[in-house]
Design a protein around this motif. Sequence first.
Motif, PDB file in Angstrom:
ATOM      1  N   TRP A  48      36.388  35.549  47.831  1.00 39.68           N
ATOM      2  CA  TRP A  48      36.863  35.377  46.414  1.00 39.68           C
ATOM      3  C   TRP A  48      37.493  36.365  45.775  1.00 39.68           C
ATOM      4  N   ALA A  52      41.175  36.788  44.332  1.00 35.23           N
ATOM      5  CA  ALA A  52      41.680  37.553  42.821  1.00 35.23           C
ATOM      6  C   ALA A  52      42.880  38.525  43.009  1.00 35.23           C
ATOM      7  N   ILE A 103      34.780  39.640  39.319  1.00 37.36           N
ATOM      8  CA  ILE A 103      35.713  39.226  40.031  1.00 37.36           C
ATOM      9  C   ILE A 103      36.659  38.386  38.915  1.00 37.36           C
ATOM     10  N   GLU A 104      36.101  37.606  38.217  1.00 37.66           N
ATOM     11  CA  GLU A 104      36.823  37.028  36.956  1.00 37.66           C
ATOM     12  C   GLU A 104      37.508  37.873  36.271  1.00 37.66           C
ATOM     13  N   GLU A 107      40.670  39.033  38.001  1.00 40.27           N
ATOM     14  CA  GLU A 107      41.734  38.062  38.107  1.00 40.27           C
ATOM     15  C   GLU A 107      42.550  37.798  36.856  1.00 40.27           C
ATOM     16  N   ARG A 108      41.739  38.135  35.666  1.00 40.92           N
ATOM     17  CA  ARG A 108      42.207  37.879  34.199  1.00 40.92           C
ATOM     18  C   ARG A 108      43.058  38.957  33.623  1.00 40.92           C
TER      19      ARG A 108
END
Length: 414
Positions: A48, A52, A103-104, A107-108
């Motif tokens: 994951w 990302a 992780i989010e 990625e953002r």
Amino acid sequence: MTTAALTGAARAIARCDVLATLSSLPSGIERVAYSEEHRAANALVGEWMREAGLQVRQDAAGNVCGRIEGRRDGLPALVLGSHLDTVTDAGRYDGMLGVLLAIEVAERIDTAALPFALELIGFTDEEGTRFGDALLGSRAFAGRVAADRLATTDRAGTSVAQAMTAFGLDPARIGEAARRPEELVGYLETHIEQGPHLIDADRALAVVTAIAGARRFALQVTGRAGHAGGTPYPRRRDALVAAAEIVVEIERIAIETGTIGTVGRIRAFPGGVNVVPGVCRFSLDLRGETDEARDAAFARIDAAAREVCERRGVAWSADEFYRADATICDAALVAAVEAGVRAAGDADPVRLWSRAGHDGMAVRDVTGVAMLFLRCGNDGISHHPDETVTEEDVAAALAGFEAAVLAVAEQHRP
């Protein structure tokens, strides 16, 4: 809340569900250090991280790590993360949700504009479930693993060193997991509160100001055993009755001082139903926002216990077997988390001290730390299968976490 935040929140929750399947229990969640479940979790979270855009590795302690560069290569890193191991019969959000929200964020966010690198970490053995001593992964990160720690054994007699070897690691090289202060900007962690304060305040998020300092004691009252029928009350030296009075004093003092005192284990000897107890052994877990508050509370408890024991003609002893001093969160990083909470829609952020321990207690030895709490449901239940969160609260935490990273970036711009 934005569509992007809700989408990221839904994905993080779904990934928690996937991680929950990596368990040594046929029903329920248990994932301990250097197990096959640990190996599988590292592999999955590593994948994951790669999706990302991070470069992924497993360090010498078994922590899974990812890195993405900032505006140029080789900059010091702001570290985001939490832990991937669990207690026995665990919930599915404690620790894991913080890693997945990191992780989010990676990625953002536009990392090319950051004045630092971003590093993500999924620590191992924060809970201490297998070997009985917590924070192994984060202590290794901070370069604070003592040699005798590797000789500690689990219930099957397997040492930490042996378990690491079976996992494919070289215990002699665990020092290579250590980071230097000049390599780091700080450490931010998002975590469920594990308590009801946010529920009571009707808020989704809180800024953590400190992580509790804890001391644990083996307490003993020594009296004199005697026949239950044949020993008149004036002649009794009942250790259990004295201990019971002390337990009530512990609760009273903890409430008055704003600390937390818990007696989780108590046992009377010789243990016969028709024998006045001659010895009573019990535990004390004492926590405070500061070391000073915790230690002052223990001084009062000790004085109260001595008074009870003198009055009842019994002896008192208290042996400390564990101490973890309080972690005061870094002021600049706390300000960044506060800015993140405001950006997520809460103009007056709640400030809480964490009653539970976290990896930041070890990481603080090498860099500044701060935390963002999000509300957990079911009256704040954690370390239990009923642990729960809402998608809306997770979305708020994601928005706040991202904004906190950007606030740290503003602090570090020339």
